[in-house]
Design a protein around this motif. Structure first.
Motif, PDB file in Angstrom:
ATOM      1  N   ALA A  87       8.679   1.889 -11.118  1.00 38.77           N
ATOM      2  CA  ALA A  87       8.836   0.640 -10.361  1.00 38.77           C
ATOM      3  C   ALA A  87       7.753   0.499  -9.313  1.00 38.77           C
ATOM      4  O   ALA A  87       7.250  -0.599  -9.060  1.00 38.77           O
ATOM      5  N   LEU A  88       7.354   1.619  -8.713  1.00 33.08           N
ATOM      6  CA  LEU A  88       6.397   1.541  -7.608  1.00 33.08           C
ATOM      7  C   LEU A  88       4.950   1.415  -8.079  1.00 33.08           C
ATOM      8  O   LEU A  88       4.106   0.884  -7.354  1.00 33.08           O
ATOM      9  N   ILE A  89       4.661   1.893  -9.283  1.00 33.29           N
ATOM     10  CA  ILE A  89       3.252   1.730  -9.710  1.00 33.29           C
ATOM     11  C   ILE A  89       3.031   0.387 -10.399  1.00 33.29           C
ATOM     12  O   ILE A  89       1.893  -0.021 -10.589  1.00 33.29           O
ATOM     13  N   HIS A  90       4.112  -0.299 -10.736  1.00 31.50           N
ATOM     14  CA  HIS A  90       3.975  -1.587 -11.409  1.00 31.50           C
ATOM     15  C   HIS A  90       3.921  -2.692 -10.348  1.00 31.50           C
ATOM     16  O   HIS A  90       4.920  -2.994  -9.697  1.00 31.50           O
ATOM     17  N   ALA A  91       2.741  -3.297 -10.168  1.00 30.75           N
ATOM     18  CA  ALA A  91       2.529  -4.224  -9.052  1.00 30.75           C
ATOM     19  C   ALA A  91       3.539  -5.374  -9.000  1.00 30.75           C
ATOM     20  O   ALA A  91       4.094  -5.665  -7.941  1.00 30.75           O
ATOM     21  N   PRO A  92       3.797  -6.077 -10.116  1.00 29.99           N
ATOM     22  CA  PRO A  92       4.747  -7.196 -10.025  1.00 29.99           C
ATOM     23  C   PRO A  92       6.146  -6.743  -9.603  1.00 29.99           C
ATOM     24  O   PRO A  92       6.836  -7.480  -8.899  1.00 29.99           O
ATOM     25  N   LEU A  93       6.520  -5.540 -10.025  1.00 27.08           N
ATOM     26  CA  LEU A  93       7.855  -5.052  -9.660  1.00 27.08           C
ATOM     27  C   LEU A  93       7.937  -4.728  -8.176  1.00 27.08           C
ATOM     28  O   LEU A  93       8.877  -5.113  -7.490  1.00 27.08           O
ATOM     29  N   THR A 150       0.829  -1.204   0.000  1.00 23.67           N
ATOM     30  CA  THR A 150       0.000   0.000   0.000  1.00 23.67           C
ATOM     31  C   THR A 150       0.862   1.252   0.000  1.00 23.67           C
ATOM     32  O   THR A 150       0.640   2.185  -0.788  1.00 23.67           O
ATOM     33  N   LEU A 151       1.850   1.272   0.894  1.00 18.72           N
ATOM     34  CA  LEU A 151       2.733   2.437   0.971  1.00 18.72           C
ATOM     35  C   LEU A 151       3.411   2.679  -0.369  1.00 18.72           C
ATOM     36  O   LEU A 151       3.463   3.803  -0.878  1.00 18.72           O
ATOM     37  N   ALA A 152       3.925   1.607  -0.963  1.00 18.93           N
ATOM     38  CA  ALA A 152       4.661   1.733  -2.218  1.00 18.93           C
ATOM     39  C   ALA A 152       3.738   2.213  -3.334  1.00 18.93           C
ATOM     40  O   ALA A 152       4.109   3.056  -4.145  1.00 18.93           O
ATOM     41  N   ALA A 197       6.245  -5.894  -5.902  1.00 16.77           N
ATOM     42  CA  ALA A 197       6.071  -7.078  -5.070  1.00 16.77           C
ATOM     43  C   ALA A 197       7.427  -7.648  -4.656  1.00 16.77           C
ATOM     44  O   ALA A 197       7.533  -8.364  -3.663  1.00 16.77           O
ATOM     45  N   LYS A 198       8.437  -7.351  -5.447  1.00 12.77           N
ATOM     46  CA  LYS A 198       9.785  -7.799  -5.083  1.00 12.77           C
ATOM     47  C   LYS A 198      10.348  -6.819  -4.065  1.00 12.77           C
ATOM     48  O   LYS A 198      10.552  -5.642  -4.372  1.00 12.77           O
ATOM     49  N   ARG A 199      10.627  -7.309  -2.883  1.00 10.47           N
ATOM     50  CA  ARG A 199      11.032  -6.430  -1.799  1.00 10.47           C
ATOM     51  C   ARG A 199      12.271  -5.583  -2.135  1.00 10.47           C
ATOM     52  O   ARG A 199      12.274  -4.374  -1.902  1.00 10.47           O
ATOM     53  N   PRO A 200      13.337  -6.179  -2.694  1.00  8.64           N
ATOM     54  CA  PRO A 200      14.511  -5.343  -2.998  1.00  8.64           C
ATOM     55  C   PRO A 200      14.184  -4.217  -3.976  1.00  8.64           C
ATOM     56  O   PRO A 200      14.685  -3.088  -3.825  1.00  8.64           O
ATOM     57  N   VAL A 201      13.338  -4.507  -4.961  1.00  4.42           N
ATOM     58  CA  VAL A 201      12.960  -3.469  -5.923  1.00  4.42           C
ATOM     59  C   VAL A 201      12.199  -2.364  -5.209  1.00  4.42           C
ATOM     60  O   VAL A 201      12.482  -1.168  -5.387  1.00  4.42           O
ATOM     61  N   LEU A 202      11.255  -2.781  -4.381  1.00  8.14           N
ATOM     62  CA  LEU A 202      10.443  -1.810  -3.637  1.00  8.14           C
ATOM     63  C   LEU A 202      11.335  -0.902  -2.795  1.00  8.14           C
ATOM     64  O   LEU A 202      11.204   0.323  -2.801  1.00  8.14           O
ATOM     65  N   LEU A 203      12.275  -1.529  -2.081  1.00  5.54           N
ATOM     66  CA  LEU A 203      13.131  -0.748  -1.192  1.00  5.54           C
ATOM     67  C   LEU A 203      14.049   0.172  -1.991  1.00  5.54           C
ATOM     68  O   LEU A 203      14.238   1.335  -1.623  1.00  5.54           O
ATOM     69  N   ALA A 204      14.594  -0.344  -3.081  1.00  9.01           N
ATOM     70  CA  ALA A 204      15.484   0.487  -3.893  1.00  9.01           C
ATOM     71  C   ALA A 204      14.713   1.665  -4.461  1.00  9.01           C
ATOM     72  O   ALA A 204      15.209   2.808  -4.470  1.00  9.01           O
ATOM     73  N   ALA A 205      13.489   1.411  -4.918  1.00  7.22           N
ATOM     74  CA  ALA A 205      12.684   2.494  -5.483  1.00  7.22           C
ATOM     75  C   ALA A 205      12.329   3.516  -4.408  1.00  7.22           C
ATOM     76  O   ALA A 205      12.376   4.730  -4.645  1.00  7.22           O
ATOM     77  N   ALA A 206      11.983   3.018  -3.214  1.00  5.36           N
ATOM     78  CA  ALA A 206      11.656   3.938  -2.115  1.00  5.36           C
ATOM     79  C   ALA A 206      12.872   4.791  -1.759  1.00  5.36           C
ATOM     80  O   ALA A 206      12.757   6.002  -1.545  1.00  5.36           O
ATOM     81  N   LEU A 207      14.023   4.137  -1.730  1.00  7.73           N
ATOM     82  CA  LEU A 207      15.252   4.873  -1.428  1.00  7.73           C
ATOM     83  C   LEU A 207      15.516   5.926  -2.502  1.00  7.73           C
ATOM     84  O   LEU A 207      15.868   7.074  -2.197  1.00  7.73           O
TER      85      LEU A 207
END
Lengths: 261, 249, 423, 183
Positions: C325-331, C262-264, C333-343
């Motif tokens: 990366a953050l609006i694309h759900a499958p991307l 949700t946050l992402a 969903a991968k935690r490292p991608v999510l964290l890298a994008a958030a960073l």
């Protein structure tokens, strides 16, 4: 900022700016005041205890708030929203409308206490097997003295063990007429209150189902501990659990079982 | 409400600096510091932390370098520093057109310094200190500033106060005239000070070869520069077409 | 004795580090804090010459980082708004943590500001003699008000502590206050909206600084709106990132995968909107606003260190890419991608604040002036370190003794169950 | 019971307020004695018949001289002219010994304020009382109490705060930007 301060002018910018700020400040102050006022009102109307319990109750994990009718399978996955107080619950009233048989034996409270009519109009109140296994015997010192007023779902007394503290919830409304050390299974003889009702207490096959689930939870937690007597039938738990379980697990588990989050 | 200048009619003081005359000697900087009780720089001060109300820039051009004295331009339109000050420590004096900075009201947030395109404002990074005995020689018409406040050129407002008081002592009415310290000190007489409401002075300020710094910003500075050298005008004015002309010549 | 007390204050059903390890952690940060406090003392008692700021770099490391932490702290108001006003229930998992983070960010920024101004004892002047036209006056009013609101929002979290809740009417007051939380969420949103915007407006109104100046709507320059957008885009990312960091440090699981998602998702959507608006604004500024004021675009980007690459990195690498990366759900969903994008999203906002403060100061406006560089003094780093240490300490104590993540208990139990089944 | 509680609440409030009102100013200000006693009333009005400007004179160049020097006093009081003990002491202590009395000035303005008397009195025709109030009619000098932090007098005569200056300038349609009065 104020008309009497040098530099203030009645220009629209100034008036809007200061006006909005003062409005916000006033809104914050009024809201905080309202919260304090309402709290005082709650105390005046004697709602404080109920609010406190509801607040505790909502902090329990959802799995601990399973409705009694979900435990017996009548309803699926229902989470109680009444603070385990079935006396005001419409769902409970609907489901038990046909049940007329008078309760026999012990009635269980979800905080692992029970109530049994003593036959002379008083009620005996005690800790059930799981609570006893978790806490050992309560002892006279911990039990509340005669004259203590009990309120259903409110803390009746506090047990200390191994540096941890648990409050035991009262299953009924009433006044203690005699307190006991629990060696005969009960810790208080209670004169029930006038509006005494026991519909919120578990009975019969509900109690069995609930008890089974609680034993399962203990078993689950106990599985990870070496040397823990985990019995397949779930019938009997041997030994003092506070001795067998690691302290962290024991305290957390006891607190959850006794509804003391 | 109408605002009337204290003595006589309102003035719009301005300066015309002749870049062809300025030889970069720095007498204006010294005269300014002495006049306005600017403490001597401490041992660790740099040109970037100094308390210069006027700075003389050396500007390289295609031919020989030019020297450009820059002080507070006393911006007349949309004065950038006035609107940003959170607590009204800066205002424009309607009777003189001078931008007033009151250190006693100043919080030291330095937002006005960030707003100034001419970097004409300076900050008291440390407590002002004078060598022993030198306090006796301070100018009584100018109040010394505290650490943590912003200060800047105000066209020697202390001299204006003195002129107004002297006129009143003599019982005179009407406008006063005075000369800022830098104007007085300039050996090349490169700086001219006057009232832009005065038609003759205004005409001089707008004569051919005159310009103001960063005019397209719309700040309406009241310090004018003039030069007969196109390359100097190109390098100094900040106007793109002038810069091109300057390179060509 | 101490450990018994410590144990009695820790929420039930969660696992916390042993007291000794916690003590070491606290001691470490207290050390950092002490050094910074000394640096602050130097600046306050002696003067700001202890910093490397000067008449050109009037805003330095502190203002840049203040703007950054306040932007990242926007997660507090935005989460509150989504939860209490828009009823996004999933965010209940992080609201407490978001409030604590917001409180830390804002109070920390206020402390640094108090050191940064030359005459902190005159701070009340802004209230007494406000200049309604100044963005800074608006910022001061809104931030102090919002800090008060954050303190009030922190109260229920504090009162729900295992020991405090037992005292008198604390829980009743908590209950009543919590019922009114929507009011604070709304006020907080209003205040945050204005001060995040005003912080952007702070630079957008600088007509003397063509690098920062922007045209806008009524009295608000476009940076006003861009700051709001970028703050609410980075806020949820920052919360996801800090939660992950706390999970790593405490070695606990704190929120569910859905909460991360949700946050992402929210962060990604807002980021895409921001990138769009920022691009349009940049194009308009480079082609219209700046040239009209005598500053063609190339003049901003002809300096080696501050070349056009900052613009590219800010908008594309740290804006568009993490947004996608953050609006694309499958991307996501991968935690490292999510964290890298958030960073990356947080870094993008940081870079934006850097550009608007430091780069604005660095670029000359006078045609015969030159680019100037600046490197903060140890006092500036240390003072900021003290604020970071203060934040870590407040968060550590809050995390240890308060319930910042309501899902933690269930996740802990699930973890224990799983482990026991594996055994 | 309820009344007792109210009483204790309000008496506590009253005591705190009273303490705050009296103790705090005591702590903030300290009293500095004037070098000698002086009665404006004895010099002016029907009794003395002098004007303010007889002592608080303008110099020949038109500027204001402020509080008179000892020589001005000695002009009349070379020997005691009256019967009072305080006058006798003033003559003995100061005039005879030619010791300049260090008067504490109630109306001393901050360093950054610019207030020329000639602009206001000579040109603006303002009466002394407009700013100094009835100081000229006082029979004795009021206690000079100085603020320990700012170093300024607690008793500022009527109409001498910045707000008063600005109000007057506004009322007369005069310029009142910062630099008009600040240096």
């Amino acid at each position: 900022m104020f008309p009497w301060v040098y530099g203030f002018s009645w220009t629209p910018g100034h008036v809007i700016f200061v006006g909005v700020f003062l409005t916000v400040a006033a809104a914050v102050a009024v809201t905080v005041f309202l919260a304090v006022f309402r709290s005082v009102q709650d105390f005046r109307r004697g709602k404080a205890r109920q609010i406190a319990w509801q607040s505790h109750f909502h902090d329990l994990p959802a799995s601990d708030r399973a409705c009694r009718h979900a435990l017996t399978g009548e309803l699926k996955g229902r989470v109680c929203d009444n603070g385990f107080d079935c006396r005001q619950c419409s769902v409970h009233a609907r489901l038990t409308a046909i049940e007329t048989a008078p309760p026999a034996g012990r009635l269980y409270h979800r905080g692992h206490t029970w109530v049994r009519p003593a036959g002379d109009g008083t009620l005996l109140v005690g800790l059930d097997e799981i609570a006893t296994k978790l806490l050992g015997s309560v002892g006279q010192a911990a039990a509340p003295p005669a004259g203590t007023v009990l309120e259903a779902n409110a803390p009746a007394f506090t047990v200390r063990k191994k540096g941890a503290e648990f409050r035991i919830l009262s299953p009924v409304d009433g006044v203690i007429v005699e307190s006991h050390d629990g060696s005969q299974g009960w810790f208080a003889r209670v004169k029930p209150a006038e509006n005494y009702s026991d519909v919120h207490l578990l009975r019969g096959h509900e109690a069995t189902a609930w008890f089974q689930r609680e034993v399962d939870r203990l078993q689950m937690a106990a599985c990870q501990v070496n040397g823990m007597p985990a019995l397949a039938d779930g019938g009997v738990l041997e030994g003092d659990l506070s001795e067998v379980l690691p302290p962290g697990v024991w305290e957390s588990l006891s607190a959850e079982m006794l509804l003391d989050s | 409400m109408t605002r009337r200048a204290t003595p006589g009619k309102a003035a719009r003081y301005g300066m015309i600096i002749d870049l062809d005359r300025c030889n970069g000697c720095g007498a204006c900087m010294i005269a300014c510091a002495v006049e306005n009780n600017v403490p001597p720089p401490d041992a660790k001060a740099t040109p970037r932390t100094g308390l210069n109300w006027v700075r003389v820039f050396r500007v390289e051009t295609a031919t020989r370098p030019a020297f450009v004295p820059v002080m507070c331009m006393q911006c007349g339109d949309e004065t950038p520093c006035v609107s940003v000050c959170p607590q009204n420590a800066v205002d424009v004096d309607p009777s003189t057109g001078v931008v007033g900075q009151i250190p006693e009201r100043c919080l030291g947030c330095r937002y006005c310094m960030a707003a100034c395109p001419y970097q004409a404002r300076v900050f008291n990074w440390r407590d002002p200190q004078w060598p022993a005995g030198m306090e006796q020689a301070l100018n009584p018409n100018v109040s010394a500033r505290q650490r943590g406040t912003v200060e800047k050129c105000n066209f020697c407002h202390g001299r204006w106060h003195a002129a107004v008081e002297a006129a009143a002592n003599e019982g005179k009415t009407g406008s006063v005239s005075y000369t800022p310290a830098c104007v007085e000190a300039c050996p090349a007489q490169a700086i001219e000070f006057g009232d832009l409401n005065d038609a003759a002075f205004a005409a001089k300020a707008r004569a051919a070869g005159a310009f103001r710094l960063l005019e397209p910003l719309g700040t309406g500075p009241k310090v004018y520069y003039r030069t007969g050298r196109a390359e100097v005008r190109g390098a100094v004015s900040g106007l793109i077409e002038e810069a091109k002309n300057g390179q060509r010549s | 004795m101490v450990s018994a007390l410590d144990r009695a204050w820790i929420p039930r059903g969660v696992v916390r580090a042993p007291l000794t390890r916690f003590g070491l952690w606290v001691g470490l940060w207290l050390g950092v804090f002490a050094v910074g406090a000394y640096a602050m003392y130097l600046c306050l008692a002696d003067g700001l010459f202890h910093t490397n700021m000067d008449n050109r770099y009037v805003f330095g490391l502190w203002i840049f980082l203040d703007l950054t932490v306040i932007a990242l702290g926007a997660g507090a108001f935005f989460t509150g708004f989504l939860l209490y006003v828009l009823r996004k229930k999933e965010l209940k998992a992080v609201i407490n943590s978001a409030v604590v983070l917001g409180l830390i960010c804002y109070s920390g920024a206020m402390v640094i500001l108090a050191v940064d101004v030359g005459q902190p004892l005159r701070a009340w002047f802004t209230y007494w003699y406000p200049n309604a036209h100044s963005m800074l006056a608006e910022v001061t009013f809104c931030i102090t008000c919002y800090l008060l609101v954050l303190c009030i929002e922190y109260v229920p979290i504090l009162l729900k502590n295992r020991r405090l809740r037992g005292i008198g009417g604390y829980l009743v007051f908590e209950h009543e206050l919590h019922k009114l939380m929507v009011v604070f969420a709304l006020i907080g949103t209003l205040l945050s909206f204005f001060h995040q915007g005003s912080l952007g407006g702070l630079f957008g109104v600088l007509r003397g600084r063509p690098f920062a100046f922007r045209e806008g709507f009524a009295i608000w320059p476009s940076t006003f709106f861009l700051f709001i957008l970028s703050a609410i885009a980075a806020g949820p990312s920052f919360i996801a990132l800090t939660t992950w960091l706390v999970e790593k440090i405490s070695r606990r699981r704190l929120i569910s995968a859905e909460a991360y998602d949700t946050l992402a998702r929210i962060s990604g959507k807002m980021l895409m909107l921001y990138v769009l608006m920022k691009s349009l604004d940049t194009l308009f500024w480079l082609n219209q606003t700046a040239p009209a004021r005598g500053f063609p675009a190339h003049r901003f980007y002809e300096f080696g260190n501050f070349g056009g690459w900052t613009l590219f990195i800010e908008i594309v690498i740290l804006g568009l890419l993490p947004g996608l990366a953050l609006i694309h759900a499958p991307l996501r969903a991968k935690r490292p991608v999510l964290l890298a994008a958030a960073l990356a999203a947080c870094a993008g906002v940081t870079l934006n604040r850097f550009v608007l403060t430091i780069q604005t100061m660095a670029l000359p406006t006078l045609p015969f002036d030159r680019l100037m560089s600046y490197w903060p003094s140890w006092q500036e780093f240390a003072a900021f370190g003290a604020v970071v240490a203060y934040g870590v300490l407040v968060y550590s104590f809050s995390f240890r003794y308060l319930t910042l993540f309501p899902q933690e208990r269930e996740l802990t139990r699930a973890e224990l169950m799983q482990r026991s089944q594996e055994a | 019971m309820k009344i007792a509680r109210f009483l204790s609440y309000f008496s506590g409030l009253a005591i705190s307020l009273a303490a705050g009102w009296t103790v705090l100013p005591q702590a903030l200000y300290k009293e500095v004695p004037q070098p000698a006693s002086f009665s404006h009333a004895a010099h002016t009005g029907e009794k003395g018949g002098m004007q303010c400007t007889d002592c608080h004179a303008f110099r020949t160049d038109g500027s204001f001289a402020g509080v008179p020097k000892l020589e001005t006093c000695a002009g009349c009081h070379a020997e005691p002219v009256g019967e009072t003990a305080s006058e006798k002491r003033f003559v003995e202590e100061f005039v005879k010994k030619e010791r300049e009395p260090q008067w504490q000035i109630y109306s001393r303005q901050p360093d950054n304020a610019w207030f020329p008397h000639s602009v206001h009195v000579t040109r603006g025709k303002l009466a002394c009382e407009g700013c100094h109030g009835s100081h000229g009619k006082s029979a004795a000098l009021p206690a000079y109490r100085v603020n320990r932090i700012t170093g300024y007098s607690q008793t500022v005569m009527a109409g001498m705060r910045m707000d008063d200056c600005v109000a007057c300038h506004r009322q007369r349609g005069l310029s009142h930007s910062c630099l008009d009065c600040h240096k």
